[in-house]
Scaffold this active site. Structure first.
Site, short mmCIF file in Angstrom:
data_model
loop_
_atom_site.label_atom_id
_atom_site.label_comp_id
_atom_site.label_asym_id
_atom_site.label_seq_id
_atom_site.Cartn_x
_atom_site.Cartn_y
_atom_site.Cartn_z
N ASP A 270 0.87 -1.17 0.00
CA ASP A 270 0.00 0.00 0.00
C ASP A 270 0.91 1.23 0.00
OD1 ASP A 270 -3.19 0.63 1.64
OD2 ASP A 270 -2.08 1.78 0.16
C1 GLC Z 1 -4.33 4.35 -0.17
C2 GLC Z 1 -5.20 3.18 0.21
C3 GLC Z 1 -5.27 2.11 -0.83
C4 GLC Z 1 -5.12 2.74 -2.20
C5 GLC Z 1 -3.70 3.24 -2.29
C6 GLC Z 1 -3.40 3.93 -3.65
O1 GLC Z 1 -3.65 4.83 0.96
O2 GLC Z 1 -4.93 2.54 1.47
O3 GLC Z 1 -6.52 1.42 -0.65
O4 GLC Z 1 -5.37 1.77 -3.21
O5 GLC Z 1 -3.39 4.15 -1.24
O6 GLC Z 1 -4.10 5.13 -3.73
#
Ligand code: GLC
Length: 752
Positions: A270
């Site tokens: 993430d």
């Molecule tokens: C965010 C979220 C995740 C998302 C990623 C990209 O912090 O936790 O669900 O897909 O970053 O934006």
């Protein structure tokens, strides 16, 4: 490209070129000349100046078609090995045609419609060049204080599995032998692995602590279902799981995800989660973070410099780490190959741009969004059958959501509020304008709570009129109306990532408005917009009719109006429990009985599992939702009461529509394992069927109980059933049981 050539491509890369494939950056790294990039975003991210951005493997959240063509073209002009970029984005519940939020969609219990919504989102993504979407999110959620419950299908494992299967099929298409992702489809990324939905105290990014039994029994099956459906990517979770951050958790990602679940796709971190291993206190520095993440099987580093800066040193002279690098890079190259990027780096995007037309916001897409929104709304109360309304009814539509277009939820990154049909617009498709007054009545968010919303505070509607003036206007309008329709809710910016709330309730100004208007003695229908189960106990007391609208998407206002005027009969059933108060959280339907259950006959007996200041029961239970009509159940036949492992039980239920409206009913099948080697929940949802019945019609619903349904994780984590007695409960919700019977699963030796 065939696999042999893919491996040759891999072998042709230098270590630095390989590492680049594992790096995900944003589009600003490719805008402007190289000096601007080096002194700008590259420096800001802490990337070594020597890092070659034309080794980068993927781009995060660039979704403008022209920009993607420009960026991919420029990249390939500099790419030594002509390995195209992957474009990945958060298209969670719609691209430009926005569907209801996932927690709402699940309340439809209509997984064909959910799959269709995902397919429409994927098609619109495909036409504008996105290759990968970070969806489905299938984190099980039991705590409405957490802002991201909006993205989840709810508290139940069976529904999470079905949601995972349906959305992956919609996004990516059915699993194919070749693994190729067909045109009109894109790659799905299931998240967040694992158990991100259970942060302690419902506080965003907080620790997750649970037994392996709970993890396996409730939280992992949703991810597993997505993987079995062929999801090409998995995203790691931000949280620690039992003390070890998911992104550096070798047991979770290699033993469970890769070996047990047979996941051979791309594991992406993430956002900045690899670097956050340091903040967790799990990695001493970037070098340690890079090593821990690679050892834990994380292939792609989303938006940090850790892999780019550290992997070369870690791999130098270390055959094992080089092997792990090669495996990770191969998975990224295979994903690109499955998407056909080597043959066409634009996947048809140039053709779409040339054609100048697409299916985006096509009528059939909007019709699908309307239909799913109608089935996602949940009717919680309808005293004296106040609803549906007649077009002749004189309505005072009051509240911050009366004329609000910001009803798409916070993850509708390509959604355009201007495309949205708001509640007033929806009502005017039925009502005589002269018989509909509209006013705001109260602020959406109290002025002193806006700053806490950080960067979103500026997106809130400007409150240009004083609160007293708003209230006075509301009372005037209400006095002149037959019925008050009150449109209340939390702002979309009080929900979603970073939106944890210690008091998940309607903002105080709106409660004040409710109290004032309910004192007028007029019929009062309340519609609640929210991304989570709010504490609605007072609202439920004061409203004659109560509708949970969630964030219903582009067609939300029309869907709600169709329901208010009876053009659509509500059929939604809650997939997440609504507590009576914060003190009950976490409260969910599949709890254990305890040694001292608080039985109805207990009265105020002290020594039972109870509170002395509140009931145990929630305000609205899992599976609950009303209709304008009514249904009656009767048990028709049960094939046997003693079950054998390979001889399932069949039974059928007659369901009658005993009311005056045609409608849909979701017949729910719960099973209780009365005695087992671990204490089992008082009930678990094992199947359901949604049936349409005309007024006065009786239908038959067939169910089969298989031994597979009776399996659970024992104390030694073995997944198996155990012989003994079981209870079957059939009904319209987890609390409202219409039929029940018991059966026995015979021990093996009696199976001759
Ligand atoms: C965010 C979220 C995740 C998302 C990623 C990209 O912090 O936790 O669900 O897909 O970053 O934006």
């Amino acid at each position: 490209m065939d696999d042999k050539l893919l491996y040759e491509k891999l072998d042709s890369l230098s270590v630095q070129e390989k590492i680049g494939q594992l790096v995900q950056l944003t589009g600003d790294f490719f805008e402007g000349d190289i000096d601007t990039v080096v002194t700008g975003p590259l420096k800001k991210l802490g990337l070594n100046p020597s890092y070659n951005i034309y080794n980068t493997g993927s781009i995060l959240n660039v979704t403008d078609p022209e920009k993607m063509i420009r960026l991919q073209t420029k990249y390939l002009e500099h790419s030594a090995h002509q390995i195209p970029l992957l474009f990945m984005a958060d298209i969670i519940y719609g691209y430009r045609t926005i569907f209801p939020i996932p927690l709402a969609q699940a309340c439809s219990w209509n997984f064909e419609q959910i799959e269709r919504a995902a397919a429409i989102s994927a098609r619109e993504c495909y036409e504008e060049g996105t290759h990968v979407t970070f969806s489905p999110m299938v984190d099980i959620v039991r705590d409405p204080r957490w802002g991201r419950v909006m993205e989840s299908p709810g508290e139940d494992t069976l529904l999470a599995r079905k949601y995972a299967e349906s959305t992956v099929a919609g996004i990516q298409g059915r699993k194919t032998r070749s693994g190729a992702v067909p045109a009109d489809k894109i790659a799905a990324c299931v998240k967040h692995f694992a158990a991100y939905g259970a942060p302690v105290a419902g506080r965003e990014y907080n620790a997750v602590d649970m037994s392996e039994h709970t993890l396996r029994e409730y939280y992992l099956p949703g991810y597993q279902a997505a993987i079995e459906a062929g999801a090409k990517l998995v995203m790691t979770a931000f949280n620690t799981l039992n003390g070890i951050p998911a992104t550096g958790n070798e047991w979770l990602n290699r033993d469970v995800l890769r070996r047990e679940m047979n996941f051979d796709g791309v594991l992406i971190s993430d956002y900045a989660a690899i670097e956050e291993l340091i903040m967790h206190g799990y990695a001493e520095d970037e070098a340690a973070a890079a090593k821990l993440a690679l050892l834990a099987g994380v292939d792609v580093d989303m938006k940090t410099a850790v892999y780019a800066n550290q992997l070369e040193k870690i791999i130098s002279g270390n055959e094992h780490m080089l092997e792990l690098l090669n495996e990770a890079v191969y998975r990224v190259l295979k994903l690109k190959n499955d998407l056909g990027l080597f043959e066409d780096p634009f996947r048809g995007l140039q053709e779409t741009v040339r054609r100048g037309s697409s299916s985006i916001l096509a009528d059939e897409h909007k019709q699908a969004a309307l239909s799913l929104a109608e089935e996602s709304v949940v009717l919680l109360k309808n005293e004296h059958e106040l609803l549906p309304l007649s077009p002749q009814t004189k309505i005072a539509l009051i509240g911050p959501y009366a004329e609000e277009n910001s009803t798409l939820g916070i993850w509708a990154i390509k959604g355009n509020e201007a495309d949205t049909i708001n509640l007033k617009t929806g009502l005017l498709k039925h009502a005589d304008p002269a018989r509909l007054s509209v006013c705001r009545g109260a602020y959406m968010v109290p002025l002193d709570e806006r700053e806490a919303l950080g960067k979103y505070a500026d997106k809130l509607p400007a409150e240009t009129v004083g609160e007293e003036e708003l209230l006075e206007e509301a009372i005037r309008n209400a006095d002149e109306a037959d019925v008050i329709v009150l449109a209340l809710g939390e702002s979309i910016y009080q929900s979603g990532e970073g939106g944890s709330r210690t008091n998940p309730a309607l903002p105080e100004p709106q409660l004040k408005l409710l109290r004032e208007l309910s004192g007028l003695g007029k019929p009062l229908a309340v519609i609640v917009y929210s991304g989570r189960p709010l504490i609605l106990t007072e609202v439920a007391e004061k409203a004659d009719a109560l509708i949970q609208a969630w964030y219903p998407g582009t067609m939300g206002g029309e869907a709600l109006a169709n329901i208010l005027y009876g053009k659509a009969n509500p059929s939604g059933k809650l997939t997440m429990t609504f507590p009576r108060c914060v003190g009950q959280i976490p409260v969910h339907y599949n709890e254990l009985n305890t040694g001292r259950p608080n039985l109805p006959e207990n009265g105020s007996y002290r020594f039972a599992s109870r509170y002395i200041d509140e009931a145990n029961e929630p305000l609205y239970p899992f599976g609950y939702g009303k209709s304008y009509t009514s249904f009656a159940y009767s048990l028709l036949s049960v094939s046997r009461k003693e079950m054998k492992r390979n001889e399932p039980i069949e039974f059928s239920v007659a369901v009658s529509n005993t009311g005056s409206y045609d409608g849909k009913e979701t017949v729910q099948l719960y099973i209780r394992d009365k005695f087992a080697s671990v204490a089992r929940p008082v009930k678990v949802l094992k199947d359901f069927q949604k049936i349409f019945l005309r007024s006065g019609e009786t239908g038959t619903v067939q169910f089969t109980i298989r031994e597979e349904m009776l399996k659970f994780y024992g104390s030694n984590m073995e997944y198996k059933s155990e012989p003994g007695e079981f209870e079957v409960y059939i009904g319209p919700s987890s609390q409202d049981i219409s039929l029940s019977f018991s059966f026995v699963l015979l021990p093996e030796e009696e199976h001759e």
